[in-house]
Write a protein that holds these residues in place. Structure first.
Motif, PDB file in Angstrom:
ATOM      1  N   GLN A  21      21.187  21.549  25.391  1.00 27.37           N
ATOM      2  CA  GLN A  21      19.769  21.169  25.356  1.00 27.37           C
ATOM      3  C   GLN A  21      19.599  19.787  25.984  1.00 27.37           C
ATOM      4  O   GLN A  21      20.348  18.868  25.693  1.00 27.37           O
ATOM      5  CB  GLN A  21      19.288  21.151  23.896  1.00 27.37           C
ATOM      6  CG  GLN A  21      17.835  20.802  23.737  1.00 27.37           C
ATOM      7  CD  GLN A  21      17.415  20.854  22.271  1.00 27.37           C
ATOM      8  OE1 GLN A  21      17.924  21.628  21.495  1.00 27.37           O
ATOM      9  NE2 GLN A  21      16.489  19.992  21.895  1.00 27.37           N
ATOM     10  N   VAL A  39       7.767  28.468  27.825  1.00 24.86           N
ATOM     11  CA  VAL A  39       8.267  27.853  29.061  1.00 24.86           C
ATOM     12  C   VAL A  39       8.823  26.468  28.764  1.00 24.86           C
ATOM     13  O   VAL A  39       9.917  26.095  29.213  1.00 24.86           O
ATOM     14  CB  VAL A  39       7.152  27.785  30.114  1.00 24.86           C
ATOM     15  CG1 VAL A  39       7.599  26.968  31.320  1.00 24.86           C
ATOM     16  CG2 VAL A  39       6.734  29.187  30.549  1.00 24.86           C
ATOM     17  N   ARG A  40       8.074  25.688  27.991  1.00 23.02           N
ATOM     18  CA  ARG A  40       8.505  24.321  27.672  1.00 23.02           C
ATOM     19  C   ARG A  40       9.813  24.318  26.893  1.00 23.02           C
ATOM     20  O   ARG A  40      10.730  23.546  27.197  1.00 23.02           O
ATOM     21  CB  ARG A  40       7.409  23.617  26.869  1.00 23.02           C
ATOM     22  CG  ARG A  40       7.786  22.230  26.365  1.00 23.02           C
ATOM     23  CD  ARG A  40       6.659  21.616  25.555  1.00 23.02           C
ATOM     24  NE  ARG A  40       6.194  22.471  24.471  1.00 23.02           N
ATOM     25  CZ  ARG A  40       6.823  22.602  23.299  1.00 23.02           C
ATOM     26  NH1 ARG A  40       7.923  21.906  23.064  1.00 23.02           N
ATOM     27  NH2 ARG A  40       6.329  23.385  22.358  1.00 23.02           N
ATOM     28  N   ILE A  41       9.912  25.178  25.892  1.00 25.29           N
ATOM     29  CA  ILE A  41      11.104  25.202  25.040  1.00 25.29           C
ATOM     30  C   ILE A  41      12.330  25.633  25.837  1.00 25.29           C
ATOM     31  O   ILE A  41      13.384  24.984  25.797  1.00 25.29           O
ATOM     32  CB  ILE A  41      10.880  26.137  23.839  1.00 25.29           C
ATOM     33  CG1 ILE A  41       9.847  25.520  22.885  1.00 25.29           C
ATOM     34  CG2 ILE A  41      12.191  26.418  23.101  1.00 25.29           C
ATOM     35  CD1 ILE A  41       9.318  26.485  21.850  1.00 25.29           C
ATOM     36  N   THR A  42      12.216  26.718  26.583  1.00 29.51           N
ATOM     37  CA  THR A  42      13.399  27.236  27.280  1.00 29.51           C
ATOM     38  C   THR A  42      13.782  26.387  28.483  1.00 29.51           C
ATOM     39  O   THR A  42      14.952  26.382  28.882  1.00 29.51           O
ATOM     40  CB  THR A  42      13.183  28.694  27.702  1.00 29.51           C
ATOM     41  OG1 THR A  42      12.035  28.803  28.565  1.00 29.51           O
ATOM     42  CG2 THR A  42      12.963  29.578  26.478  1.00 29.51           C
ATOM     43  N   SER A  43      12.846  25.632  29.030  1.00 35.37           N
ATOM     44  CA  SER A  43      13.182  24.754  30.150  1.00 35.37           C
ATOM     45  C   SER A  43      14.148  23.653  29.731  1.00 35.37           C
ATOM     46  O   SER A  43      14.802  23.034  30.583  1.00 35.37           O
ATOM     47  CB  SER A  43      11.918  24.131  30.746  1.00 35.37           C
ATOM     48  OG  SER A  43      11.309  23.220  29.842  1.00 35.37           O
ATOM     49  N   ARG A  44      14.258  23.423  28.434  1.00 31.70           N
ATOM     50  CA  ARG A  44      15.182  22.396  27.925  1.00 31.70           C
ATOM     51  C   ARG A  44      16.612  22.919  27.849  1.00 31.70           C
ATOM     52  O   ARG A  44      17.506  22.189  27.424  1.00 31.70           O
ATOM     53  CB  ARG A  44      14.722  21.923  26.553  1.00 31.70           C
ATOM     54  CG  ARG A  44      13.346  21.255  26.549  1.00 31.70           C
ATOM     55  CD  ARG A  44      12.921  20.857  25.157  1.00 31.70           C
ATOM     56  NE  ARG A  44      13.820  19.852  24.586  1.00 31.70           N
ATOM     57  CZ  ARG A  44      13.795  19.491  23.307  1.00 31.70           C
ATOM     58  NH1 ARG A  44      12.944  20.077  22.471  1.00 31.70           N
ATOM     59  NH2 ARG A  44      14.627  18.563  22.861  1.00 31.70           N
ATOM     60  N   ALA A  90       2.999  29.043  27.389  1.00 32.80           N
ATOM     61  CA  ALA A  90       3.301  27.672  27.834  1.00 32.80           C
ATOM     62  C   ALA A  90       4.350  27.035  26.932  1.00 32.80           C
ATOM     63  O   ALA A  90       5.230  26.302  27.412  1.00 32.80           O
ATOM     64  CB  ALA A  90       2.029  26.837  27.857  1.00 32.80           C
ATOM     65  N   ASP A  91       4.271  27.312  25.621  1.00 31.25           N
ATOM     66  CA  ASP A  91       5.271  26.772  24.702  1.00 31.25           C
ATOM     67  C   ASP A  91       6.650  27.365  24.990  1.00 31.25           C
ATOM     68  O   ASP A  91       7.664  26.660  24.950  1.00 31.25           O
ATOM     69  CB  ASP A  91       4.883  27.072  23.256  1.00 31.25           C
ATOM     70  CG  ASP A  91       3.628  26.348  22.830  1.00 31.25           C
ATOM     71  OD1 ASP A  91       3.396  25.223  23.305  1.00 31.25           O
ATOM     72  OD2 ASP A  91       2.866  26.911  22.017  1.00 31.25           O
ATOM     73  N   ALA A 131      13.974  27.855  32.084  1.00 34.89           N
ATOM     74  CA  ALA A 131      12.611  28.382  32.040  1.00 34.89           C
ATOM     75  C   ALA A 131      12.527  29.768  32.663  1.00 34.89           C
ATOM     76  O   ALA A 131      13.398  30.175  33.443  1.00 34.89           O
ATOM     77  CB  ALA A 131      11.671  27.422  32.768  1.00 34.89           C
ATOM     78  N   ARG A 161       1.092  31.472  23.537  1.00 39.17           N
ATOM     79  CA  ARG A 161       2.334  30.729  23.351  1.00 39.17           C
ATOM     80  C   ARG A 161       3.227  30.725  24.598  1.00 39.17           C
ATOM     81  O   ARG A 161       4.347  30.198  24.535  1.00 39.17           O
ATOM     82  CB  ARG A 161       3.144  31.316  22.182  1.00 39.17           C
ATOM     83  CG  ARG A 161       2.439  31.352  20.846  1.00 39.17           C
ATOM     84  CD  ARG A 161       2.003  29.984  20.320  1.00 39.17           C
ATOM     85  NE  ARG A 161       3.033  28.973  20.299  1.00 39.17           N
ATOM     86  CZ  ARG A 161       3.913  28.804  19.293  1.00 39.17           C
ATOM     87  NH1 ARG A 161       3.865  29.604  18.235  1.00 39.17           N
ATOM     88  NH2 ARG A 161       4.801  27.828  19.335  1.00 39.17           N
TER      89      ARG A 161
END
Length: 266
Positions: free
Chosen positions: A264, A180-185, A177-178, A192, A175
């Protein structure tokens, strides 16, 4: 005052939580007031305020500015009429580049020349991680998030210099990669991760001995993931020998009235 159960504190309104802290409840704030942003604090005399602002501008990952209270101001839009001197569970005082103890309010040390900076906090995006089924270890284990000073220098600014401080959350390898993707928002609350795995590359020798907060159990198959942390300017205050400064105690944040969605991006 007893700390509410996890589910109860998650559902509290920010003003209700701040009232508890004002009444003397001391607790880390991760998992409190789902849906509302939390903030780090760094408070300095007016003659150091430009140094802090420039330090934040040069180091936006650990120091994303959410708001600034002018000299002597104690309230603002972030805390809906509350008082920045009383509405955080625990504060730290710094004198001449040394930590000079903690206190539950700042009333007896407050000065009219003090400028307050509210910086984004990674607690803000933890609800999004949980909603995606990604566990947040320190919430599940009922402890404060582990934070570490690194060997990565921040860009100096004026009289301020010091190391990057990071928070760590063990994430299932499948998880990462997920996460990283979620927190980069959420770039306004650290965004990230700054590093994944290999804590030695950050100069962290022992994950079981954080500089702030509490160690967490790292389950098999989980990878340590590191985010920039808003304790960084407090490390700079220490490193730079600032004569006087105030801040939140690590992990004991200002719970704001601003909804997470404002921070966000698509």
């Amino acid at each position: 005052m007893d700390t509410p159960a996890r589910q109860d504190r998650a559902g509290l309104a920010p003003g209700a939580a701040r009232a508890m802290f004002r009444s003397g409840l001391v607790t880390p704030t991760s998992g409190w007031c789902d849906g509302f942003a939390q903030a780090n604090l760094i408070v300095v005399p007016r003659d150091w305020a430009f140094d802090v602002l420039l330090f934040a501008q040069r180091n936006p990952r650990p120091c994303p500015v959410l708001g600034v209270l002018e000299a002597g101001e104690v309230t603002g839009p972030l805390l809906g009429g509350g008082d920045v001197r009383t509405d955080v569970p625990l504060y730290t005082v710094y004198r001449d580049g040394e930590a000079a103890g903690t206190r539950t309010d700042l009333l007896d040390v407050w000065r009219e020349d003090l400028v307050t900076f509210a910086l984004g906090c990674s607690f803000t995006f933890e609800a999004a991680l949980q909603e995606a089924g990604i566990p947040v270890a320190h919430i599940e284990q009922g402890v404060n998030v582990p934070m570490y000073r690194t060997n990565v220098p921040c860009a100096p600014a004026g009289r301020l210099s010091g190391p990057l401080v990071v928070s760590m959350r063990p994430i299932p390898a499948s998880r990462v990669a997920d996460a990283v993707r979620i927190t980069s928002r959420y770039p306004a609350v650290h965004g990230a991760p700054v590093h994944v795995g290999a804590p030695g590359e950050l100069g962290i020798r022992d994950l079981a001995a954080p500089d702030h907060g509490d160690a967490v159990r790292i389950p098999d198959g989980h990878v340590p993931v590191f985010w920039a942390c808003g304790v960084t300017p407090q490390a700079a205050v220490l490193e730079s020998g600032a004569p006087f400064a105030l801040g939140h105690a690590p992990g004991h944040m200002l719970v704001t009235d601003l909804p997470n969605w404002q921070y966000q991006v698509p």
